[in-house]
Design an enzyme around this catalytic site. Structure first.
Site, PDB file in Angstrom:
ATOM      1  N   HIS A 101       0.843  -1.197   0.000  1.00 64.43           N
ATOM      2  CA  HIS A 101       0.000   0.000   0.000  1.00 64.43           C
ATOM      3  C   HIS A 101       0.880   1.250   0.000  1.00 64.43           C
ATOM      4  CE1 HIS A 101      -3.106  -2.849   0.930  1.00 64.43           C
ATOM      5  NE2 HIS A 101      -2.504  -3.194   2.053  1.00 64.43           N
ATOM      6  N   GLU A 118      -1.736  -0.655   8.309  1.00 66.54           N
ATOM      7  CA  GLU A 118      -2.682  -1.605   8.875  1.00 66.54           C
ATOM      8  C   GLU A 118      -2.003  -2.527   9.878  1.00 66.54           C
ATOM      9  OE1 GLU A 118      -4.086  -3.426   5.291  1.00 66.54           O
ATOM     10  OE2 GLU A 118      -2.369  -4.774   5.107  1.00 66.54           O
ATOM     11  N   HIS A 176       3.505  -7.670   1.229  1.00 64.70           N
ATOM     12  CA  HIS A 176       2.891  -8.607   2.166  1.00 64.70           C
ATOM     13  C   HIS A 176       1.789  -9.410   1.485  1.00 64.70           C
ATOM     14  CE1 HIS A 176       0.326  -4.979   2.390  1.00 64.70           C
ATOM     15  NE2 HIS A 176      -0.670  -5.834   2.568  1.00 64.70           N
ATOM     16  N   ARG A 196      -1.323  -4.457  -6.323  1.00 64.07           N
ATOM     17  CA  ARG A 196      -1.128  -5.895  -6.449  1.00 64.07           C
ATOM     18  C   ARG A 196       0.028  -6.125  -7.414  1.00 64.07           C
ATOM     19  NH1 ARG A 196      -5.813  -7.152  -8.759  1.00 64.07           N
ATOM     20  NH2 ARG A 196      -6.924  -7.234  -6.782  1.00 64.07           N
TER      21      ARG A 196
END
Length: 320
Positions: A101, A118, A176, A196
């Site tokens: 991200h 996150e 990740h 992605r």
């Protein structure tokens, strides 16, 4: 305002499974349900209250009308009527794509959005289930790009075997993926921006490869090997156990075996409680709500005290 519960927003995913139903009791309608959005103000996926007199009211409507009373003065002054947190449960029956991200600066420039920091709390994991978090060595941008061309990216990644209770902090730029067999709670900035970079060459139900964001990701990735993601936290009973304290959210862990009271008059922020095991009744001055494993509640920022009533529960407490 009383403690607020919301209707789950269920999402089918290519990699989803059935644990949101079998483990967390969600009313799933397919065997590929990958996500339950528990608390969201993302446009098009705004949570709706399901308990008490405000039942049927959307989170965004309540924010627009109550403002500081719901969010807390400091949160409202910082974010206005944009709710800054998104809470999800994620069930990965299959491996998720390798992704990352962007940070706030890049996300604002490219997408007019927050970045996406996150954290994950593992609620259930099959034997030998694992996560991908970061690289297993320092990698140059050129080496990374070459690995995509050669289909050898997986050789550069760091794998972590996981069990219930394991917690990971995923800062922006960190590559990740959630591995097959992992069910977890995710706490994140309000953002749906994901780059992605590899999807195991899988095809969707229409036979199409999913979109990759190879070029966008190049200057968003942190290529250094770092050991900064596994969260070590105390697990003392009936007290606050700090887990994560970052600019975007603070998360504490409670293991309750008895009732406890909290004076929250100085917090000046809403509080989110996520039940990850057992059940707990959450009481403020204006009412109560009971949550069990797999449920979430929002306590308004105007609350002055909270009683947590339980004879056995594990909960995550999230504030700004």
């Amino acid at each position: 305002m009383y403690p607020l519960k919301f209707r789950p927003i269920l999402k089918e995913r290519l990699w989803g499974g059935e644990k949101l139903g079998s483990v967390l009791g969600k009313s799933i309608e397919s065997d590929s349900t990958g996500e339950s959005w528990e608390l969201s103000a993302v446009a098009g996926d705004v949570s709706v209250i399901e308990n008490g007199p405000l039942r049927g009211t959307s989170l965004q409507t309540l924010i627009n009308t109550e403002k500081e009373a719901l969010l807390g003065k400091s949160v409202y002054s910082r974010f206005g009527t944009e709710f800054p947190i998104l809470i999800k449960f994620i069930d990965a029956k299959k491996d998720l794509s390798i992704q990352l991200h962007p940070n706030d600066e890049l996300a604002k420039k490219r997408h007019n959005s927050f970045g996406k920091t996150e954290m994950w709390y593992v609620m259930d994991a099959d034997t030998n289930a694992e996560l991908i978090v970061g690289f297993n060595k320092n990698v140059s941008q050129e080496e990374y790009a070459q690995s995509l061309e050669n289909d050898t990216l997986l050789n550069l990644l760091n794998y972590e075997k996981v069990k219930e209770g394991d917690t990971f902090f995923i800062n922006t730029g960190k590559i990740h993926a959630i591995g097959a067999g992992v069910l977890l709670a995710e706490i994140q900035q309000t953002s749906d921006i994901t780059y992605r970079v590899f999807d195991f060459n899988r095809r969707d139900k229409n036979g199409n490869l999913r979109e990759l964001h190879t070029d966008q990701a190049l200057d968003a990735i942190d290529y250094e090997q770092k050991d900064d993601f596994k969260v070590a936290y105390p697990q003392m009973e009936n007290v606050v156990n700090p887990m994560v304290d970052c600019p975007y959210f603070k998360t504490n862990f409670f293991e309750l075996t008895e009732n406890i009271e909290q004076d929250i008059s100085e917090r000046d922020s809403f509080i989110i409680y996520i039940c990850v095991d057992g059940a707990v009744e959450i009481v403020n001055e204006n009412g109560a709500a009971t949550i069990q494993k797999g449920e979430t509640v929002l306590v308004p920022g105007s609350s002055k005290r909270i009683d947590l009533k339980s004879t056995g529960a594990k909960i995550l407490e999230v504030t700004i």
